[in-house]
Design an enzyme around this catalytic site. Structure first.
Site, PDB file in Angstrom:
ATOM      1  N   ASN A   1       0.843  -1.202   0.000  1.00 37.21           N
ATOM      2  CA  ASN A   1       0.000   0.000   0.000  1.00 37.21           C
ATOM      3  C   ASN A   1       0.880   1.255   0.000  1.00 37.21           C
ATOM      4  OD1 ASN A   1       0.605   0.750   2.840  1.00 37.21           O
ATOM      5  ND2 ASN A   1      -0.389  -1.214   3.231  1.00 37.21           N
TER       6      ASN A   1
ATOM      7  N   ASP B   1      -4.575  -6.091   5.087  1.00 36.46           N
ATOM      8  CA  ASP B   1      -5.699  -6.893   5.593  1.00 36.46           C
ATOM      9  C   ASP B   1      -5.798  -8.220   4.854  1.00 36.46           C
ATOM     10  OD1 ASP B   1      -6.624  -5.010   7.447  1.00 36.46           O
ATOM     11  OD2 ASP B   1      -7.523  -3.843   5.829  1.00 36.46           O
TER      12      ASP B   1
ATOM     13  N   LYS C   1     -11.695  -2.247  18.835  1.00 30.75           N
ATOM     14  CA  LYS C   1     -10.337  -2.676  19.170  1.00 30.75           C
ATOM     15  C   LYS C   1      -9.936  -2.248  20.582  1.00 30.75           C
ATOM     16  CE  LYS C   1      -9.058  -2.703  14.282  1.00 30.75           C
ATOM     17  NZ  LYS C   1      -7.998  -2.815  13.297  1.00 30.75           N
TER      18      LYS C   1
HETATM   19  N1  CTP Z   1      -4.234  -3.007  11.921  1.00 30.14           N
HETATM   20  C1  CTP Z   1      -3.597  -4.100  12.470  1.00 30.14           C
HETATM   21  N2  CTP Z   1      -3.562  -5.277  11.769  1.00 30.14           N
HETATM   22  C2  CTP Z   1      -4.159  -5.395  10.576  1.00 30.14           C
HETATM   23  C3  CTP Z   1      -4.819  -4.272  10.017  1.00 30.14           C
HETATM   24  C4  CTP Z   1      -4.838  -3.087  10.725  1.00 30.14           C
HETATM   25  O1  CTP Z   1      -3.051  -4.009  13.562  1.00 30.14           O
HETATM   26  N3  CTP Z   1      -4.116  -6.537   9.942  1.00 30.14           N
HETATM   27  C5  CTP Z   1      -4.236  -1.742  12.693  1.00 30.14           C
HETATM   28  C6  CTP Z   1      -3.591  -0.575  11.961  1.00 30.14           C
HETATM   29  O2  CTP Z   1      -2.219  -0.492  12.270  1.00 30.14           O
HETATM   30  C7  CTP Z   1      -4.374   0.607  12.503  1.00 30.14           C
HETATM   31  C8  CTP Z   1      -5.737   0.032  12.819  1.00 30.14           C
HETATM   32  O3  CTP Z   1      -5.582  -1.390  12.895  1.00 30.14           O
HETATM   33  O4  CTP Z   1      -3.827   1.100  13.698  1.00 30.14           O
HETATM   34  C9  CTP Z   1      -6.791   0.336  11.781  1.00 30.14           C
HETATM   35  O5  CTP Z   1      -6.338  -0.011  10.507  1.00 30.14           O
HETATM   36  P1  CTP Z   1      -7.169   0.321   9.190  1.00 30.14           P
HETATM   37  O6  CTP Z   1      -6.426  -0.198   8.018  1.00 30.14           O
HETATM   38  O7  CTP Z   1      -7.586   1.756   9.215  1.00 30.14           O
HETATM   39  O8  CTP Z   1      -8.528  -0.474   9.392  1.00 30.14           O
HETATM   40  P2  CTP Z   1      -8.896  -1.972   9.471  1.00 30.14           P
HETATM   41  O9  CTP Z   1      -9.019  -2.362  10.913  1.00 30.14           O
HETATM   42  O10 CTP Z   1      -7.974  -2.790   8.653  1.00 30.14           O
HETATM   43  O11 CTP Z   1     -10.386  -1.961   8.884  1.00 30.14           O
HETATM   44  P3  CTP Z   1     -10.927  -1.580   7.411  1.00 30.14           P
HETATM   45  O12 CTP Z   1     -10.040  -2.279   6.422  1.00 30.14           O
HETATM   46  O13 CTP Z   1     -12.307  -2.081   7.426  1.00 30.14           O
HETATM   47  O14 CTP Z   1     -10.873  -0.100   7.279  1.00 30.14           O
END
Ligand code: CTP
Length: 397
Positions: A206, A275, A337
């Site tokens: 990303n 993700d 979270k």
């Molecule tokens: N995060 C994490 N592990 C993952 C994905 C995200 O620890 N596999 C953490 C990121 O570091 C951030 C928070 O979760 O602090 C939110 O990440 P974000 O990408 O904004 O959201 P997601 O929880 O992945 O949800 P979505 O994809 O639905 O926006």
């Protein structure tokens, strides 16, 4: 006894520097004065030498100090570098990295907090060049104490009078306090993107540059925290003295975070962890003719979610990268979270966020309290985030 370096430029308000020295001395600080050549013409350095009890630094090439590189030696000893009064010329030199006398060279050598208290004619202060220089220095973490309105040396009323010495000293003391406000705390910071491999040459990633996380790590270190920085691949040099681990995949991020989690008091997940990962990873490069072109993605572990279940008294800070319904989605993540703070980022806005030196975020507490930062450098944003973390530490005793 802690030491402060006081830079003095040539300005009619130079007499206020005497009071600044006295007030810091009352608080048991030693003062090392550095004057510009012009300031030393306006007022004899003997005055400041007598007041401070030290010789005054003016010329980097004076014979007296030739055995040691005095600006570097002094820079290591001080808790604060204050310039009061600061002229438009000196602010311009600092902003553009010109180091042609002791004071401007010294600025380049210091690592401690820097405060500038400008004093000049109103037109000079509001000149776009001066304002641009101030903005630049602020973005680099320099604190400014705005001049006041009043009767100026040019016999006009206006903005540009050096702020009151008591105010300058008060701000200086606050900044010194801040410079060890996280002493004794261990902060685990994650930064940058992750890479999910499809085969030995291709991966899913990303736009995260890692800048926000690195600034947080650096600022936490400036406040004397023990910092562990876990980062995906970036082009940034990790801050010196930080325990640094580089990872590639979300799984490696999870493993490293878990390894250091127990000793952390505060965890800040600024990384853009993927993700998704490929359901199958080929160790050889996949040949195009042998592939259907279809791939299956599966979910990675949410690291923040996992650690939130064993949070205990630790402070957890998450980021929310959103392109729509920013606050609503960030609040959802904050609750789901079990976070103490979430930093909501609208990553669809041009010129801030991903890959930029600037950001514009909303920092939200669980009680709904929200700080909207406006567009600021990532360094400035990191200071605001850590101020909020310190507030939480203060409340939890
Ligand atoms: N995060 C994490 N592990 C993952 C994905 C995200 O620890 N596999 C953490 C990121 O570091 C951030 C928070 O979760 O602090 C939110 O990440 P974000 O990408 O904004 O959201 P997601 O929880 O992945 O949800 P979505 O994809 O639905 O926006």
């Amino acid at each position: 006894m802690e030491k402060i370096a006081l830079g003095i430029c040539s300005s009619i308000s130079i007499y206020k520097s005497c009071e600044i020295i006295r007030n810091f001395q009352k608080k048991k600080f030693q003062i090392q004065v550095i004057m510009t050549k012009n300031a030393a013409q306006l007022v004899s350095p003997l005055l400041f030498s007598a007041l401070s009890g030290h010789k005054i630094f003016i010329d980097p090439f004076s014979d007296e100090f030739s055995e040691e590189i005095s600006h570097v030696a002094l820079a290591k000893e001080i808790s604060l570098f204050l310039v009061a009064p600061a002229t438009a010329n000196m602010i311009g030199k600092f902003a553009s990295g010109i180091a042609d006398d002791f004071l401007s060279t010294f600025y380049m050598a210091v690592k401690c907090p820097v405060i500038i208290a400008p004093a000049m004619n109103e037109s000079m202060y509001f000149h776009r060049q001066t304002q641009q220089n101030i903005k630049k220095l602020k973005s680099l973490g320099v604190k400014f104490i705005e001049p006041e309105k009043g009767y100026l040396a040019c016999r006009e009323e206006g903005w540009g009078r050096l702020a009151a010495p008591e105010k300058i000293v008060e701000e200086g003391l606050k900044l010194i306090d801040k410079s060890h406000s996280l002493r004794g705390k261990t902060i685990l910071v994650s930064a940058g993107p992750t890479r999910e491999f499809m085969d030995s040459v291709r991966f899913l990633t990303n736009r995260s540059s890692g800048k926000m996380g690195y600034e947080l790590a650096e600022e936490a270190q400036r406040r004397e925290a023990d910092v562990i920085l876990i980062s995906g691949p970036t082009n940034i040099q990790p801050p010196r003295e930080t325990k640094f681990r580089e990872i590639q995949t979300a799984q490696e991020m999870e493993e490293e975070i878990l390894k250091h989690f127990e000793k952390a008091d505060i965890v800040i997940m600024a990384a853009a962890v993927s993700d998704f990962k490929f359901a199958e990873v080929s160790f050889q490069k996949i040949k195009k003719r042998e592939s259907s072109g279809k791939v299956d993605l599966i979910r990675t572990q949410d690291v923040l979610d996992k650690i939130s279940h064993k949070k205990g008294k630790k402070i957890l800070v998450g980021f929310a990268a959103e392109t729509e319904n920013v606050i609503h989605n960030a609040l959802k993540k904050l609750k789901e979270k079990n976070l103490d703070l979430i930093v909501a980022n609208d990553v669809s806005v041009e010129g801030v966020g991903f890959e930029s030196d600037f950001n514009q975020v909303s920092i939200i507490h669980p009680d709904g309290r929200m700080i909207k930062t406006g567009k600021k450098s990532k360094l400035e944003i990191s200071k605001i985030i850590l101020d909020e973390v310190e507030e939480i530490i203060g409340k939890s005793g």
